[in-house]
Every structure is written in C-alpha cells, then in structure tokens.
Design an enzyme around this catalytic site. Structure first.
Site, PDB file in Angstrom:
ATOM      1  N   HIS A 158       0.858  -1.189   0.000  1.00 59.45           N
ATOM      2  CA  HIS A 158       0.000   0.000   0.000  1.00 59.45           C
ATOM      3  C   HIS A 158       0.895   1.239   0.000  1.00 59.45           C
ATOM      4  O   HIS A 158       1.943   1.247   0.641  1.00 59.45           O
ATOM      5  CB  HIS A 158      -0.892   0.022   1.252  1.00 59.45           C
ATOM      6  CG  HIS A 158      -2.079   0.912   1.110  1.00 59.45           C
ATOM      7  ND1 HIS A 158      -2.015   2.265   1.326  1.00 59.45           N
ATOM      8  CD2 HIS A 158      -3.351   0.651   0.726  1.00 59.45           C
ATOM      9  CE1 HIS A 158      -3.215   2.804   1.110  1.00 59.45           C
ATOM     10  NE2 HIS A 158      -4.041   1.834   0.742  1.00 59.45           N
TER      11      HIS A 158
ATOM     12  N   ASP B 146      -7.946  -5.311  -0.107  1.00 60.84           N
ATOM     13  CA  ASP B 146      -8.385  -6.201  -1.194  1.00 60.84           C
ATOM     14  C   ASP B 146      -8.031  -7.656  -0.953  1.00 60.84           C
ATOM     15  O   ASP B 146      -8.533  -8.542  -1.653  1.00 60.84           O
ATOM     16  CB  ASP B 146      -7.760  -5.733  -2.514  1.00 60.84           C
ATOM     17  CG  ASP B 146      -8.325  -4.386  -2.924  1.00 60.84           C
ATOM     18  OD1 ASP B 146      -7.547  -3.438  -3.083  1.00 60.84           O
ATOM     19  OD2 ASP B 146      -9.560  -4.288  -3.030  1.00 60.84           O
TER      20      ASP B 146
HETATM   21  C1  SDX Z   1      -6.241   0.003  -2.971  1.00 64.54           C
HETATM   22  O1  SDX Z   1      -4.381   4.519  -2.065  1.00 64.54           O
HETATM   23  C2  SDX Z   1      -5.348   3.908  -1.451  1.00 64.54           C
HETATM   24  O2  SDX Z   1      -5.759   4.282  -0.367  1.00 64.54           O
HETATM   25  C3  SDX Z   1      -5.938   2.700  -2.194  1.00 64.54           C
HETATM   26  C4  SDX Z   1      -6.965   1.861  -1.442  1.00 64.54           C
HETATM   27  C5  SDX Z   1      -8.248   2.631  -1.184  1.00 64.54           C
HETATM   28  O3  SDX Z   1      -8.961   2.273  -0.237  1.00 64.54           O
HETATM   29  O4  SDX Z   1      -8.581   3.526  -2.026  1.00 64.54           O
HETATM   30  O5  SDX Z   1      -6.417   1.438  -0.201  1.00 64.54           O
HETATM   31  C6  SDX Z   1      -7.381   0.635  -2.254  1.00 64.54           C
HETATM   32  O6  SDX Z   1      -5.997   0.347  -4.100  1.00 64.54           O
HETATM   33  C7  SDX Z   1      -5.372  -0.982  -2.231  1.00 64.54           C
HETATM   34  C8  SDX Z   1      -4.156  -1.449  -3.091  1.00 64.54           C
HETATM   35  C9  SDX Z   1      -4.659  -2.540  -4.038  1.00 64.54           C
HETATM   36  N1  SDX Z   1      -3.597  -2.940  -4.974  1.00 64.54           N
HETATM   37  C10 SDX Z   1      -2.953  -4.096  -4.889  1.00 64.54           C
HETATM   38  O7  SDX Z   1      -3.122  -4.907  -3.980  1.00 64.54           O
HETATM   39  C11 SDX Z   1      -1.977  -4.363  -6.041  1.00 64.54           C
HETATM   40  C12 SDX Z   1      -0.668  -4.895  -5.484  1.00 64.54           C
HETATM   41  N2  SDX Z   1       0.006  -3.835  -4.734  1.00 64.54           N
HETATM   42  C13 SDX Z   1       0.912  -3.013  -5.425  1.00 64.54           C
HETATM   43  O8  SDX Z   1       0.979  -2.979  -6.786  1.00 64.54           O
HETATM   44  C14 SDX Z   1       1.459  -1.823  -4.668  1.00 64.54           C
HETATM   45  O9  SDX Z   1       1.726  -2.229  -3.397  1.00 64.54           O
HETATM   46  C15 SDX Z   1       0.610  -0.568  -4.649  1.00 64.54           C
HETATM   47  C16 SDX Z   1       0.219  -0.171  -6.012  1.00 64.54           C
HETATM   48  C17 SDX Z   1      -0.614  -0.792  -3.826  1.00 64.54           C
HETATM   49  C18 SDX Z   1       1.434   0.541  -4.003  1.00 64.54           C
HETATM   50  O10 SDX Z   1       2.499   0.749  -4.827  1.00 64.54           O
HETATM   51  P1  SDX Z   1       3.625   1.843  -4.490  1.00 64.54           P
HETATM   52  O11 SDX Z   1       3.333   2.581  -3.237  1.00 64.54           O
HETATM   53  O12 SDX Z   1       3.837   2.648  -5.739  1.00 64.54           O
HETATM   54  O13 SDX Z   1       4.853   0.937  -4.153  1.00 64.54           O
HETATM   55  P2  SDX Z   1       5.968   0.607  -5.169  1.00 64.54           P
HETATM   56  O14 SDX Z   1       5.363   0.080  -6.423  1.00 64.54           O
HETATM   57  O15 SDX Z   1       6.894   1.770  -5.240  1.00 64.54           O
HETATM   58  O16 SDX Z   1       6.701  -0.628  -4.418  1.00 64.54           O
HETATM   59  C19 SDX Z   1       7.732  -0.418  -3.474  1.00 64.54           C
HETATM   60  C20 SDX Z   1       8.499  -1.734  -3.468  1.00 64.54           C
HETATM   61  C21 SDX Z   1       8.958  -2.159  -4.879  1.00 64.54           C
HETATM   62  O17 SDX Z   1      10.082  -2.994  -4.722  1.00 64.54           O
HETATM   63  P3  SDX Z   1      11.591  -2.329  -4.842  1.00 64.54           P
HETATM   64  O18 SDX Z   1      11.609  -1.525  -6.130  1.00 64.54           O
HETATM   65  O19 SDX Z   1      11.748  -1.474  -3.601  1.00 64.54           O
HETATM   66  O20 SDX Z   1      12.520  -3.525  -4.872  1.00 64.54           O
HETATM   67  O21 SDX Z   1       7.630  -2.795  -3.037  1.00 64.54           O
HETATM   68  C22 SDX Z   1       7.445  -3.721  -4.105  1.00 64.54           C
HETATM   69  C23 SDX Z   1       7.831  -3.021  -5.376  1.00 64.54           C
HETATM   70  O22 SDX Z   1       8.237  -3.948  -6.361  1.00 64.54           O
HETATM   71  N3  SDX Z   1       6.020  -4.097  -4.087  1.00 64.54           N
HETATM   72  C24 SDX Z   1       5.559  -5.319  -4.275  1.00 64.54           C
HETATM   73  C25 SDX Z   1       4.175  -5.228  -4.104  1.00 64.54           C
HETATM   74  N4  SDX Z   1       3.831  -3.959  -3.830  1.00 64.54           N
HETATM   75  C26 SDX Z   1       4.993  -3.254  -3.824  1.00 64.54           C
HETATM   76  N5  SDX Z   1       6.184  -6.493  -4.563  1.00 64.54           N
HETATM   77  C27 SDX Z   1       5.381  -7.573  -4.693  1.00 64.54           C
HETATM   78  N6  SDX Z   1       4.031  -7.545  -4.538  1.00 64.54           N
HETATM   79  C28 SDX Z   1       3.405  -6.409  -4.240  1.00 64.54           C
HETATM   80  N7  SDX Z   1       2.070  -6.384  -4.088  1.00 64.54           N
END
Ligand code: SDX
Length: 440
Positions: free
Chosen positions: A317, A375
């Site tokens: 998140h 989710d």
């Molecule tokens: C919702 O914003 C809100 O409030 C949203 C929400 C709401 O109520 O409106 O809470 C609802 O959208 C919840 C999120 C649902 N999405 C998912 O579950 C999809 C999977 N999660 C991700 O794609 C991710 O965690 C996000 C999109 C939710 C957040 O992404 P960020 O903040 O841009 O984080 P990032 O992509 O910069 O990741 C930071 C690191 C990276 O690794 P490094 O580059 O540091 O090595 O964490 C890793 C990412 O690769 N990472 C994950 C991951 N999420 C982040 N690795 C594996 N699986 C994941 N799910």
C-alpha cells in the site's frame, strides 16, 4: 456533541527558508489537526522559478481535508475522527455515508429523511433502463457503471446545478441509490436475466441483494447475515482520503464538473488492477495457485523475482506501511461469515491465510513493509456472499461512492479551491523547424 475539526493552522513552526541561486523564499509550514506537517510551496515557482517533482505524488499533498485520517505507520483509519473499528462494529453504510458527507453522525430523524431520499431515487428512468438493452452481455460492469452514472445527468439535469444543501442532498441520494440499481441491472444484463425493480421497504444492502438475485418466478429474501456482511464491506470501503480514484474525483470536480461526471471518472480510476481492481486480481491469483497446484514458496519466489513482473495482489500500500486495519477486520470476519453461510472450509481462505503467513515471514515483504491491504480478504468474503468476481470492483465503487461525494462536496464548498493544473518538467525536443514531406 460536535467536535471542531481544526483547519490546518499556519501559525506553526517557523517557515522553511529556501535560497536557490540567490532567489530566496520563506515557505510556510502547515500543521494538520493530527500534527502532520506540510511545506506550503504555493509561491515557490513565482519566487525562485523552480517547481517540485514527485512521481506518483507520494510526498505531495493536493489539498487539506477534514474527512478521513490515515496513519499509515500505525495502521490507523478514522472517518471524521471515528475509528473504522467502531464504525464497523456499530454503524450502517447509510449512517456512515452521512457521517462522511456532513461530518457528524446523523440523528435518527436525519437518517430516516436520507433513507426516504434513497427510496425516492432508487428507480431508473425507463429511458435509462432501456439503455441496458444496448449493452452486450460481455460488457464489463465497470464500463457500464461509469457510462450509466454519467447518463443519469441526461435525464436529471437538475443534478448539475448545486445551488444549496437541499439540491446537493438530493443529488447525493440519487447517486448513492441509483449506483446500486445500475450495478444490479448490469449484472442481470450480463446473465440474460430481466432487470429487477427495487423494493422500497428493504434497507440499502438488502434491496441491492434483492435486485441482484430475485427472479420473476423466484423472489429472493435477503439473508440477514449476508446483508450485515455486505454492509460491513461497504462501510470499510467508504473512504480512504486522497487515493487514486478520490483524487480523480477531486481533479475532475476542480474544473466545476458536476457530481455525476466527477464520480463517473472516479469509477474509471478505481477500475485499474493496482487500485480497486485488485480484489478480483486476488481471487484470480488464488485460483491460479490452486488450479496449478503451485507451491507457495515457489510462488513467493516468483513474486520476489523482478523479471517475473508478478505482484502479490492484495499486498502492499502507498500509505499503510503496517497492516491495513480494514484487512484486519475483514480477516477476522471472513471465518465468521463463511461459517454463518455454512461453508465449513474454503480452500481460498485457507490458502490466503497461508500465503499471508509465508509472505510475512519473508524479509522481502517485511523490509518493504508489504502487508495485506483491504483487497486481500474482501474478495474472499464477496465470493462467499455469491457476488461474481467481475462485480467485485463494482462493489468497491458502491462502497466508495459516499467518500467520493464527500470529497467533491468538501472541494465544491471551499471558496478557495482552485482548478487542478499540475506543472511538468519538459524532456522533449528543443526548438526545431517543420520539415516538408519531400525532405523527410
Ligand atoms: C487500494 O491509495 C489507497 O488508499 C488505495 C486503497 C483505497 O482504499 O482507495 O487502499 C485501495 O488500491 C489498495 C491497493 C490494491 N492494490 C494491490 O493490492 C496491487 C498490489 N500492490 C501493489 O501494486 C502496490 O503495493 C501498490 C500499487 C498498492 C502501491 O504501490 P507503491 O506505493 O507505488 O509501491 P511501489 O510500487 O513503489 O513498491 C515499493 C516496493 C517495490 O520494490 P523495490 O523496487 O523497492 O525492490 O515494493 C514492491 C515493489 O516492487 N512491491 C511489491 C508489491 N507492492 C509493492 N512487490 C510484490 N508484490 C506487491 N504487491
């Protein structure tokens, strides 16, 4: 008893002095009611010629807001100051909607009046209902939802003029009520069943379930346990401060666009798999693991391998760097709801719980503060309630509607709000001339 919501005070820590290439400015520090600190850069460019750059706005506040407070490090979520845990236990979705829109828990009289408006607006104009005859059964319900929300304003142009609270409340009730009717009609169209009209005597969620599952020859009586579980899911989804879809609603609304156009845009933003589409993606992920008998440690290894481009859906998140409090509540409820529905054991729930254990014992997730978000478990409960996977993000939209409406109202009522128009850093060609076709 009303608790005053402190507006951000600027009589706070001394300004931040910035001196860039001899151009100096003292940037005020804004302090929120929960002691959040922000540097006000409204005059940075005019004073120094510099702008800031913040990919994904992870460090940038787009507004001040008194609606929802999140402490991502502590895993705290409050609607108008009330903890989500208390609302989940004691409130209803309709009551929570009024709390978000108006800032206070409604009196019984106000709640009943709003319920009356929801009943008054639950039907669709026959012209709108006939539009469903044109949608293909394969049409994605989020596309239908966004299109139909906008189409409502074609039949009710009064919703585009918000002169006073009465017109706002009527438009808000119309939107909250019709989004339910539209969603159920989209589902019925997708399975070739006749659209079911609402029953005014049923409360919000029960009426939705009636419209989803009743048949002309087989009336559906909503099970109180299912109704309560759905009410909880909608409460937990009702708002989440400046998330992608809510920021979209504020962006569109900042141009003066009406409530329906702004919320239709919110539906489109929520559709993305990184946002509201994640609940359906979690079920697909769990189904893939089960169907292909994939070892959990192998799957986690794939997720950690950047080249796989596989993410653990329902994890991580932008704001929560701790357990999403909504996920905690849903995890606790999942077992109860399934048992109430007579589901002795659900392979998907058991797999999700094991997957969570494996992930949270792995430094990749712990070091990056990746925990289950709303989710991760919501889809498992909705599936158990009989909601089809392609309708999961539609359910998220129904839940988030009062939050979108509240933010649109907060911005609309703020005389100082400005049209959103971010700057950019240009990285394209520098000056060059047009080249005639024969010389290319
Ligand atoms: C919702 O914003 C809100 O409030 C949203 C929400 C709401 O109520 O409106 O809470 C609802 O959208 C919840 C999120 C649902 N999405 C998912 O579950 C999809 C999977 N999660 C991700 O794609 C991710 O965690 C996000 C999109 C939710 C957040 O992404 P960020 O903040 O841009 O984080 P990032 O992509 O910069 O990741 C930071 C690191 C990276 O690794 P490094 O580059 O540091 O090595 O964490 C890793 C990412 O690769 N990472 C994950 C991951 N999420 C982040 N690795 C594996 N699986 C994941 N799910």
């Amino acid at each position: 008893m009303s608790t005053s919501t402190a507006s951000p005070s600027t009589n706070s820590p001394k300004p931040i002095h910035v001196d860039i290439a001899g151009k100096a400015i003292d940037l005020p520090v804004v302090v929120g009611s929960e002691n959040e600190h922000a540097i006000d850069i409204s005059h940075l460019r005019s004073a120094t010629g510099y702008i800031t750059l913040d990919d994904g706005f992870g460090n940038t506040g787009s507004c001040s807001s008194a609606i929802t407070y999140i402490d991502g490090e502590a895993g705290i979520l409050r609607y108008r100051g009330i903890p989500i845990e208390q609302l989940a236990e004691h409130s209803t979705f309709t009551e929570t909607a009024l709390l978000l829109m108006y800032g206070e828990l409604p009196t019984k009289e106000k709640l009943n009046k709003f319920r009356g408006l929801l009943i008054q607006h639950e039907m669709l104009h026959e012209g709108l209902r006939q539009m469903f005859d044109g949608f293909p059964a394969s049409g994605h319900p989020m596309a239908i939802l966004s299109a139909m929300i906008n189409a409502v304003s074609c039949y009710h142009p009064d919703v585009m003029q918000m002169e006073d609270d009465a017109t706002f409340k009527s438009a808000a009730a119309r939107l909250m009520s019709k989004v339910r009717t539209i969603a159920a009609a989209a589902y019925k169209t997708s399975i070739g069943h006749p659209i079911v009209y609402p029953r005014p005597e049923l409360p919000y969620c029960a009426n939705f379930l009636h419209m989803m599952y009743s048949l002309p020859n087989q009336p559906y009586e909503p099970d109180p346990d299912i109704v309560r579980a759905l009410d909880l899911i909608l409460i937990l989804h009702a708002d989440h401060e400046q998330n992608c879809s809510t920021s979209t609603v504020r962006m569109v609304g900042s141009s003066g666009a009406n409530l329906f156009a702004s919320c239709a845009a919110g539906v489109c933003a929520l559709w993305g798999p990184l946002h509201g589409g994640a609940n359906a993606a979690v079920i697909s992920m769990l189904k893939y693991i089960i169907d292909n008998k994939i070892d959990l440690k192998d799957y986690i290894a794939k997720v950690k391998d950047k080249d796989s481009h596989i993410r653990l859906m329902g994890f991580g998140h932008r704001v929560y760097k701790n357990y999403d409090p909504r996920a905690k509540i849903l995890k606790g409820q999942a077992d109860k709801v399934l048992k109430k529905l007579g589901v002795a054991h659900d392979p998907m729930l058991e797999l999700a719980q094991r997957l969570e254990e494996v992930a949270l014992s792995d430094s990749y997730f712990v070091d990056r503060h990746l925990y289950p978000n709303v989710d991760f478990y919501s889809g498992i409960i909705m599936r158990a309630l009989g909601i089809p996977v392609e309708m999961f993000t539609v359910m998220f939209s129904i839940g988030r509607m009062p939050g979108w409406i509240a933010h649109w109202k907060e911005q609309h009522d703020d005389a100082n709000s400005r049209i959103f128009r971010p700057r950019q850093v240009y990285t394209g060609h520098t000056l060059r001339d047009y080249v005639p076709m024969d010389n290319r």
